[in-house]
Design a protein around this motif. Structure first.
Motif, PDB file in Angstrom:
ATOM      1  N   GLN A  45      51.444  14.053 -12.883  1.00  0.00           N
ATOM      2  CA  GLN A  45      50.910  15.260 -12.271  1.00  0.00           C
ATOM      3  C   GLN A  45      51.225  15.305 -10.772  1.00  0.00           C
ATOM      4  O   GLN A  45      51.603  16.355 -10.237  1.00  0.00           O
ATOM      5  CB  GLN A  45      49.397  15.351 -12.494  1.00  0.00           C
ATOM      6  CG  GLN A  45      49.001  15.629 -13.929  1.00  0.00           C
ATOM      7  CD  GLN A  45      47.495  15.522 -14.157  1.00  0.00           C
ATOM      8  OE1 GLN A  45      46.772  14.977 -13.325  1.00  0.00           O
ATOM      9  NE2 GLN A  45      47.034  16.035 -15.295  1.00  0.00           N
ATOM     10  N   GLU A  48      54.862  16.154 -10.310  1.00  0.00           N
ATOM     11  CA  GLU A  48      55.100  17.586 -10.532  1.00  0.00           C
ATOM     12  C   GLU A  48      54.640  18.408  -9.329  1.00  0.00           C
ATOM     13  O   GLU A  48      55.316  19.330  -8.900  1.00  0.00           O
ATOM     14  CB  GLU A  48      54.373  18.058 -11.790  1.00  0.00           C
ATOM     15  CG  GLU A  48      55.023  17.605 -13.073  1.00  0.00           C
ATOM     16  CD  GLU A  48      54.250  18.037 -14.319  1.00  0.00           C
ATOM     17  OE1 GLU A  48      53.256  18.782 -14.184  1.00  0.00           O
ATOM     18  OE2 GLU A  48      54.639  17.609 -15.416  1.00  0.00           O
ATOM     19  N   ARG A  49      53.487  18.047  -8.750  1.00  0.00           N
ATOM     20  CA  ARG A  49      52.996  18.744  -7.553  1.00  0.00           C
ATOM     21  C   ARG A  49      53.979  18.577  -6.394  1.00  0.00           C
ATOM     22  O   ARG A  49      54.305  19.541  -5.705  1.00  0.00           O
ATOM     23  CB  ARG A  49      51.624  18.195  -7.149  1.00  0.00           C
ATOM     24  CG  ARG A  49      50.477  19.070  -7.578  1.00  0.00           C
ATOM     25  CD  ARG A  49      49.173  18.713  -6.879  1.00  0.00           C
ATOM     26  NE  ARG A  49      48.834  17.312  -6.880  1.00  0.00           N
ATOM     27  CZ  ARG A  49      48.154  16.692  -7.839  1.00  0.00           C
ATOM     28  NH1 ARG A  49      47.732  17.361  -8.881  1.00  0.00           N
ATOM     29  NH2 ARG A  49      47.902  15.403  -7.760  1.00  0.00           N
ATOM     30  N   ASN A  50      54.427  17.333  -6.187  1.00  0.00           N
ATOM     31  CA  ASN A  50      55.390  17.069  -5.106  1.00  0.00           C
ATOM     32  C   ASN A  50      56.689  17.838  -5.331  1.00  0.00           C
ATOM     33  O   ASN A  50      57.251  18.404  -4.398  1.00  0.00           O
ATOM     34  CB  ASN A  50      55.684  15.577  -4.986  1.00  0.00           C
ATOM     35  CG  ASN A  50      54.528  14.813  -4.387  1.00  0.00           C
ATOM     36  OD1 ASN A  50      53.668  15.383  -3.718  1.00  0.00           O
ATOM     37  ND2 ASN A  50      54.484  13.518  -4.628  1.00  0.00           N
ATOM     38  N   ARG A  51      57.169  17.869  -6.573  1.00  0.00           N
ATOM     39  CA  ARG A  51      58.410  18.582  -6.886  1.00  0.00           C
ATOM     40  C   ARG A  51      58.231  20.077  -6.625  1.00  0.00           C
ATOM     41  O   ARG A  51      59.085  20.716  -6.014  1.00  0.00           O
ATOM     42  CB  ARG A  51      58.812  18.357  -8.336  1.00  0.00           C
ATOM     43  CG  ARG A  51      60.149  19.009  -8.709  1.00  0.00           C
ATOM     44  CD  ARG A  51      60.462  18.885 -10.179  1.00  0.00           C
ATOM     45  NE  ARG A  51      59.454  19.504 -11.023  1.00  0.00           N
ATOM     46  CZ  ARG A  51      59.421  20.801 -11.323  1.00  0.00           C
ATOM     47  NH1 ARG A  51      60.321  21.612 -10.850  1.00  0.00           N
ATOM     48  NH2 ARG A  51      58.474  21.282 -12.105  1.00  0.00           N
ATOM     49  N   ASN A  52      57.079  20.633  -7.032  1.00  0.00           N
ATOM     50  CA  ASN A  52      56.827  22.057  -6.800  1.00  0.00           C
ATOM     51  C   ASN A  52      56.755  22.376  -5.311  1.00  0.00           C
ATOM     52  O   ASN A  52      57.260  23.404  -4.856  1.00  0.00           O
ATOM     53  CB  ASN A  52      55.542  22.501  -7.504  1.00  0.00           C
ATOM     54  CG  ASN A  52      55.682  22.507  -9.016  1.00  0.00           C
ATOM     55  OD1 ASN A  52      56.787  22.544  -9.548  1.00  0.00           O
ATOM     56  ND2 ASN A  52      54.554  22.450  -9.714  1.00  0.00           N
ATOM     57  N   GLN A  53      56.119  21.478  -4.530  1.00  0.00           N
ATOM     58  CA  GLN A  53      56.057  21.676  -3.083  1.00  0.00           C
ATOM     59  C   GLN A  53      57.454  21.619  -2.468  1.00  0.00           C
ATOM     60  O   GLN A  53      57.786  22.425  -1.598  1.00  0.00           O
ATOM     61  CB  GLN A  53      55.164  20.617  -2.426  1.00  0.00           C
ATOM     62  CG  GLN A  53      53.686  20.819  -2.665  1.00  0.00           C
ATOM     63  CD  GLN A  53      52.849  19.685  -2.098  1.00  0.00           C
ATOM     64  OE1 GLN A  53      53.365  18.641  -1.704  1.00  0.00           O
ATOM     65  NE2 GLN A  53      51.535  19.891  -2.067  1.00  0.00           N
ATOM     66  N   GLN A  54      58.262  20.681  -2.920  1.00  0.00           N
ATOM     67  CA  GLN A  54      59.619  20.554  -2.393  1.00  0.00           C
ATOM     68  C   GLN A  54      60.477  21.761  -2.779  1.00  0.00           C
ATOM     69  O   GLN A  54      61.272  22.237  -1.973  1.00  0.00           O
ATOM     70  CB  GLN A  54      60.264  19.255  -2.867  1.00  0.00           C
ATOM     71  CG  GLN A  54      59.662  18.025  -2.220  1.00  0.00           C
ATOM     72  CD  GLN A  54      60.222  16.731  -2.776  1.00  0.00           C
ATOM     73  OE1 GLN A  54      60.911  16.718  -3.779  1.00  0.00           O
ATOM     74  NE2 GLN A  54      59.926  15.634  -2.088  1.00  0.00           N
ATOM     75  N   VAL A  55      60.298  22.263  -4.001  1.00  0.00           N
ATOM     76  CA  VAL A  55      61.027  23.465  -4.418  1.00  0.00           C
ATOM     77  C   VAL A  55      60.626  24.637  -3.536  1.00  0.00           C
ATOM     78  O   VAL A  55      61.474  25.414  -3.077  1.00  0.00           O
ATOM     79  CB  VAL A  55      60.775  23.770  -5.920  1.00  0.00           C
ATOM     80  CG1 VAL A  55      61.225  25.165  -6.290  1.00  0.00           C
ATOM     81  CG2 VAL A  55      61.460  22.737  -6.798  1.00  0.00           C
ATOM     82  N   GLN A  56      59.326  24.773  -3.255  1.00  0.00           N
ATOM     83  CA  GLN A  56      58.843  25.857  -2.402  1.00  0.00           C
ATOM     84  C   GLN A  56      59.394  25.705  -0.984  1.00  0.00           C
ATOM     85  O   GLN A  56      59.826  26.675  -0.371  1.00  0.00           O
ATOM     86  CB  GLN A  56      57.319  25.882  -2.389  1.00  0.00           C
ATOM     87  CG  GLN A  56      56.757  27.042  -1.590  1.00  0.00           C
ATOM     88  CD  GLN A  56      55.235  27.067  -1.605  1.00  0.00           C
ATOM     89  OE1 GLN A  56      54.600  26.216  -2.211  1.00  0.00           O
ATOM     90  NE2 GLN A  56      54.662  28.032  -0.920  1.00  0.00           N
ATOM     91  N   GLN A  57      59.367  24.486  -0.457  1.00  0.00           N
ATOM     92  CA  GLN A  57      59.904  24.250   0.881  1.00  0.00           C
ATOM     93  C   GLN A  57      61.401  24.562   0.921  1.00  0.00           C
ATOM     94  O   GLN A  57      61.887  25.145   1.889  1.00  0.00           O
ATOM     95  CB  GLN A  57      59.666  22.801   1.311  1.00  0.00           C
ATOM     96  CG  GLN A  57      58.227  22.499   1.656  1.00  0.00           C
ATOM     97  CD  GLN A  57      57.993  21.020   1.946  1.00  0.00           C
ATOM     98  OE1 GLN A  57      58.853  20.177   1.673  1.00  0.00           O
ATOM     99  NE2 GLN A  57      56.835  20.701   2.475  1.00  0.00           N
ATOM    100  N   GLN A  59      62.999  26.711  -0.963  1.00  0.00           N
ATOM    101  CA  GLN A  59      63.144  28.175  -0.995  1.00  0.00           C
ATOM    102  C   GLN A  59      62.865  28.779   0.380  1.00  0.00           C
ATOM    103  O   GLN A  59      63.582  29.668   0.831  1.00  0.00           O
ATOM    104  CB  GLN A  59      62.217  28.778  -2.044  1.00  0.00           C
ATOM    105  CG  GLN A  59      62.632  28.506  -3.469  1.00  0.00           C
ATOM    106  CD  GLN A  59      61.595  28.963  -4.485  1.00  0.00           C
ATOM    107  OE1 GLN A  59      60.449  29.235  -4.138  1.00  0.00           O
ATOM    108  NE2 GLN A  59      62.002  29.022  -5.746  1.00  0.00           N
TER     109      GLN A  59
END
Length: 192
Positions: A45, A48-57, A59
Motif C-alpha cells: 500500500q 502504491e501511494r509513493n508511486r501515485n505521488q511520483q506519477v502526480q509529481q 505530471q
C-alpha cells in the motif's frame, strides 16, 4: 492383549506429540506468518501511494515544462517581432500611430512626450525601453475605442500607468506607455 494396548499407547503418545507440535506451530509460527503478511500488505500500500505521488509529481513537472516551453516560444516570437530600428524610428512609429488613432476616434492629443531610451530592468539583454506619455481629450466611448485599437496595433508596448479624469473639455486620459525595441548594435545616438 499386550500388543494392542501397546500400539494404542504408542498411537496416543504420537497423537499427543502431533497435537503438541500442531499447537507449537499454531502458537509460534502462525502469528509470525500473519505479521509478515500484514507487513507485506502495508508495504504494498505504501509503495502504491509513493508511486501515485511520483506519477502526480511527474505530471506536474511535465505541465511546468510545457508551460516553460510555450513561454520560451512566446518570448522568442515576441522578440522576433520587436522593431530593430533606432529609438527615433520607434518614437516616429508610435507618434504616427497615436495621431492616426486619435484622428480616427475624434480625440485631441494635447501632449506626447518621450523619455530617453533605457535598458533598466533588461540588463544582460539587448532590449531597450522608451517611455511615452500622452494626454488625449474627448468622449469616453471614443477613449475606449482608441485604447482598444492602440492595443491591437501590434506596437511593442505595455501600459505602465493610466488615468481617466473629467475635464471641462470632456473626458481626459493620461497614459504612460513603455515601448520596447531590440537594440542589437549601439545606436549613433549612444555613440555621440
Amino acid at each position: 492383549m499386550n500388543s494392542p494396548l501397546r500400539a494404542s499407547r504408542l498411537r496416543l503418545g504420537l497423537g499427543i506429540l502431533g497435537l503438541a507440535l500442531g499447537l507449537g506451530v499454531a502458537i509460534f509460527l502462525l502469528p509470525d506468518a500473519s505479521q509478515q503478511r500484514s507487513q507485506k500488505v502495508k508495504a504494498k500500500q505504501e509503495a502504491e501511494r509513493n508511486r501515485n505521488q511520483q506519477v502526480q509529481q511527474l505530471q506536474e513537472l511535465q505541465q511546468l515544462a510545457d508551460r516553460i516551453r510555450r513561454g520560451q516560444e512566446t518570448l522568442e516570437n515576441l522578440e522576433a517581432r520587436l522593431p530593430r530600428g533606432s529609438a527615433g524610428e520607434l518614437q516616429w512609429n508610435l507618434s504616427k500611430t497615436l495621431h492616426e488613432l486619435a484622428k480616427k476616434h475624434d480625440l485631441r492629443l494635447q501632449m506626447v512626450k518621450y523619455g530617453l531610451p533605457s535598458r533598466e530592468g533588461a540588463r544582460g539583454s539587448d532590449l531597450e525601453a522608451v517611455d511615452v506619455e500622452f494626454v488625449a481629450v474627448g468622449i469616453y466611448a471614443n477613449h475606449k475605442a482608441f485604447m482598444l485599437d492602440l492595443e491591437g496595433s501590434g506596437l511593442p508596448f505595455a501600459v505602465r500607468d493610466g488615468r481617466l479624469e473629467e475635464s471641462p473639455e470632456g473626458a481626459r486620459i493620461d497614459i504612460v506607455l513603455r515601448a520596447f525595441r531590440k537594440a542589437g548594435a549601439p545606436d549613433r545616438e549612444e555613440e555621440a
